[in-house]
Design a protein around this motif. Structure first.
Motif, PDB file in Angstrom:
ATOM      1  N   THR A  43      -7.324   0.123  -6.094  1.00 51.39           N
ATOM      2  CA  THR A  43      -6.834  -1.192  -5.714  1.00 51.39           C
ATOM      3  C   THR A  43      -6.656  -2.040  -6.971  1.00 51.39           C
ATOM      4  O   THR A  43      -7.595  -2.214  -7.753  1.00 51.39           O
ATOM      5  CB  THR A  43      -7.808  -1.908  -4.755  1.00 51.39           C
ATOM      6  N   ALA A  56       1.419   5.606  -0.794  1.00 52.83           N
ATOM      7  CA  ALA A  56       0.730   6.893  -0.665  1.00 52.83           C
ATOM      8  C   ALA A  56       1.151   7.820  -1.792  1.00 52.83           C
ATOM      9  O   ALA A  56       2.330   7.875  -2.162  1.00 52.83           O
ATOM     10  CB  ALA A  56       1.049   7.527   0.681  1.00 52.83           C
ATOM     11  N   ARG A  65      -9.415   9.135  -4.377  1.00 54.37           N
ATOM     12  CA  ARG A  65      -8.930   8.757  -3.055  1.00 54.37           C
ATOM     13  C   ARG A  65      -8.118   7.466  -3.029  1.00 54.37           C
ATOM     14  O   ARG A  65      -7.131   7.374  -2.308  1.00 54.37           O
ATOM     15  CB  ARG A  65     -10.110   8.641  -2.094  1.00 54.37           C
ATOM     16  N   SER A  66      -8.507   6.443  -3.785  1.00 53.76           N
ATOM     17  CA  SER A  66      -7.756   5.193  -3.737  1.00 53.76           C
ATOM     18  C   SER A  66      -8.044   4.346  -4.970  1.00 53.76           C
ATOM     19  O   SER A  66      -9.111   4.453  -5.580  1.00 53.76           O
ATOM     20  CB  SER A  66      -8.096   4.392  -2.471  1.00 53.76           C
ATOM     21  N   GLU A 116      -3.137   4.853  -2.140  1.00 59.13           N
ATOM     22  CA  GLU A 116      -3.976   5.780  -1.366  1.00 59.13           C
ATOM     23  C   GLU A 116      -3.515   7.216  -1.645  1.00 59.13           C
ATOM     24  O   GLU A 116      -2.319   7.493  -1.730  1.00 59.13           O
ATOM     25  CB  GLU A 116      -3.857   5.479   0.128  1.00 59.13           C
ATOM     26  N   ARG A 118      -2.258  -1.434  -3.662  1.00 55.50           N
ATOM     27  CA  ARG A 118      -3.230  -0.378  -3.388  1.00 55.50           C
ATOM     28  C   ARG A 118      -2.527   0.968  -3.318  1.00 55.50           C
ATOM     29  O   ARG A 118      -1.445   1.091  -2.734  1.00 55.50           O
ATOM     30  CB  ARG A 118      -3.987  -0.652  -2.084  1.00 55.50           C
ATOM     31  N   GLU A 151      -1.060   2.681   8.082  1.00 51.35           N
ATOM     32  CA  GLU A 151      -2.136   2.725   7.090  1.00 51.35           C
ATOM     33  C   GLU A 151      -1.608   2.407   5.692  1.00 51.35           C
ATOM     34  O   GLU A 151      -2.305   1.826   4.866  1.00 51.35           O
ATOM     35  CB  GLU A 151      -2.808   4.096   7.117  1.00 51.35           C
ATOM     36  N   THR A 152      -0.362   2.810   5.421  1.00 50.73           N
ATOM     37  CA  THR A 152       0.321   2.430   4.191  1.00 50.73           C
ATOM     38  C   THR A 152       1.570   1.639   4.577  1.00 50.73           C
ATOM     39  O   THR A 152       2.020   1.681   5.734  1.00 50.73           O
ATOM     40  CB  THR A 152       0.704   3.650   3.340  1.00 50.73           C
ATOM     41  N   VAL A 183       0.862  -1.182   0.000  1.00 49.92           N
ATOM     42  CA  VAL A 183       0.000   0.000   0.000  1.00 49.92           C
ATOM     43  C   VAL A 183       0.899   1.233   0.000  1.00 49.92           C
ATOM     44  O   VAL A 183       1.685   1.433   0.934  1.00 49.92           O
ATOM     45  CB  VAL A 183      -0.935   0.033   1.231  1.00 49.92           C
TER      46      VAL A 183
END
Length: 576
Positions: free
Chosen positions: A200, A30, A197-198, A227, A225, A243-244, A28
């Motif tokens: 996947t 950012a 926003r995101s 973000e 993913r 979160e990431t 994930v």
């Protein structure tokens, strides 16, 4: 391009991958900003840059260990004319789109024609050099070129292949990039998204190319993913909290001071430093020569003199990062800073009338004494401005003969806090020269709209350059692209010397001539004073979850698309 590929025809895997890497896990990352499209092949919309590399494939793939070699991907074999005037590809019979349909010759021809005429402007230069594209048998495609250019045979293998039938009855260039997500052939597909926003991506369990030697040990993560955050601070806090799972740090001072948070101390986050051997490229503030204010090289020289790099570098990185000294610095393709000699001088001599001071006799960026006032360089800057017709009046304002003030805007994208801090210090120096400077930060959509339309005076600039420069140089600073909407030639340069040296580079028949032509091009670009350079990044600083692993053997080109997340894998950390 020159000589033979490093790997034999029966190679088992790329040398910098782990062929036994397990499948599974996720990564994930950012990004600062937002997106409003998932179609990277048209000009319309802002797209997550990763999509180009993870969901799409071309006829051939690049090895990050070899600047001038490609290996078969959708194509199982390649034939090239002795004089490189044509190239022919044979498609693999097993090649499939993500919906299971076979990749056909018709899809390939349609993709080249459509991208070249309706796609993003970056595809148009190559297409303009194609005389014809035609089928050869059941699975063959031949492209014949209309110009001498040794790189075209390689470029022909690097166009994305899309599915023709998806676009029947649709306007390719104007289709909504969220409603019409292209069907592609790559190992990942878009699983879901939240606009702006995101995004996947999910590894396709039915991906057709899993057993190819070129793909063995790559594309191991089940989920990728992306973000999106409003600014760099929010993105970093998301990483610190878990979160990431991966973050890149471009600032050496922050790397030393900010990456000692609890998850690092507990071993949940690993700090990796990844060196590379590729050129520095150019990062800095670009001046738009379409604006008459910056059309005079003496004004641009003054702007370079006023940029107090030594003071700014100390404030931003503790003086830890070297300055970019030319477009190809940190590589064998870089210019020397003394007088041009040998083959480089011969190349430059052909364009002597179009060269600016320093190209032939030598040039180095201005160096300050490190003090905040930078008095010596400021005095030189005032001298250059006066020579260009600008003087400071009794009111302290810099004006021309018509009494018009020297006023301009620096355009930034919201969230770029490091660039904003550099600009703040720079503006103070410019104000000492009597200039009136406005700094305007806008959201990502407006920033793209304005830069696509060249509606700026000065803005942030970044061009990655490789050890295999070629036709993309025309996109970056060729005259033909200077006025193309959405083009990469942000400075608006139209130089016969640059155009000619790019062609010299593309037609060079030996490594020696190619290197000399590129070094000559580097001189012309650098002495053009188009971009005020920042510091360079000769290694990638990557913080990542301990479960994310990469091979110890690193490619020559380091952390470029094709390495992360491509050759990374997930491995559960041992229990405490």
């Amino acid at each position: 391009m020159y000589g033979e590929p490093a790997l034999p025809a029966d190679f088992d895997h790329l040398p910098y991958v782990n062929p036994d890497a397990p499948k599974g896990g996720s990564i994930v990352s950012a990004e600062v900003g937002a997106f409003d499209s998932l179609n990277p092949y048209i000009l319309k919309g802002k797209v997550p840059w990763q999509l180009t590399f993870l969901v799409t494939e071309s006829l051939m793939g690049r090895s990050l260990d070899e600047p001038f070699s490609l290996y078969g991907l959708l194509a199982e074999s390649i034939d090239v004319a002795p004089d490189r005037s044509w190239v022919e590809f044979q498609l693999r019979p097993e090649a499939r789109f993500s919906n299971g349909d076979p990749v056909t010759v018709e899809d390939v021809i349609w993709s080249y024609e459509t991208l070249g005429t309706q796609g993003h402007p970056r595809y148009q230069t190559f297409w303009s050099k194609v005389a014809s594209i035609e089928p050869v048998g059941e699975r063959g495609v031949r492209l014949t070129f209309n110009t001498a250019d040794r790189e075209l045979a390689l470029l022909a293998g690097m166009r994305p292949i899309l599915q023709k039938k998806q676009w029947d009855g649709a306007d390719f260039a104007e289709a909504d990039g969220l409603d019409m997500i292209p069907v592609t052939t790559g190992p990942y597909v878009v699983e879901s998204y939240d606009a702006g926003r995101s995004v996947t991506l999910r590894r396709d369990p039915d991906y057709w190319g899993s057993d190819l030697p070129f793909r063995r040990g790559t594309m191991n993560l089940d989920e990728v993913r992306i973000e999106f955050f409003g600014d760099e601070t929010a993105a970093f806090e998301a990483f610190k909290s878990g979160e990431t799972s991966i973050a890149r740090e471009t600032n050496a001072a922050r790397w030393a001071s900010d990456y000692d948070f609890p998850r690092v101390q507990d071993g949940e986050v690993v700090l990796s430093e990844i060196p590379h051997q590729r050129p520095s490229g150019m990062t800095g503030l670009v001046m738009n020569m379409r604006d008459p204010l910056f059309s005079d090289w003496r004004v641009r020289d003054a702007m370079m003199l006023a940029f107090n790099f030594e003071f700014i570098n100390e404030a931003m990185t503790g003086g830890e990062q070297q300055r970019i000294t030319s477009y190809f610095s940190n590589s064998p393709l870089a210019m020397s800073h003394g007088p041009a000699e040998g083959r480089v001088a011969e190349y430059l001599a052909k364009y002597e009338d179009a060269l600016l001071p320093g190209a032939l006799d030598g040039y180095e960026l201005p160096v300050s004494d490190g003090s905040e006032r930078n008095r010596r360089n400021v005095a030189q800057a005032l001298g250059q401005l006066e020579a260009a017709g600008w003087t400071v009046g009794e009111d302290g304002v810099l004006r021309n003969a018509a009494q018009e003030p020297f006023a301009f805007e620096i355009l930034l994208e919201n969230g770029s806090s490091e660039t904003a801090s550099i600009v703040d210090m720079y503006v103070q120096s410019l104000e000492r020269l009597g200039m009136q400077v406005t700094v305007n930060s806008v959201d990502s959509a407006q920033y793209k709209q304005r830069t696509d339309g060249y509606d700026f005076d000065m803005t942030y600039f970044r061009r990655d350059l490789s050890l295999s420069p070629g036709n993309e140089q025309n996109l970056y600073w060729g005259s033909a692209q200077a006025d193309a909407p959405g083009g990469r030639n942000l400075m608006g340069v139209k130089s016969p010397a640059i155009d000619g040296l790019i062609q010299d580079m593309l037609t060079a028949e030996s490594t020696e001539d190619f290197t000399a032509a590129t070094q000559a091009l580097d001189r012309v670009l650098t002495t053009g004073r188009y971009v005020i350079p920042f510091y360079q990044w000769n290694m990638a600083r990557i913080a990542h979850a301990a479960e994310l692993r990469h091979p110890e053997r690193l490619p020559v080109m380091g952390d470029l698309p094709g390495w992360e997340p491509d050759v990374w894998w997930w491995e559960d950390a041992p229990a405490n």
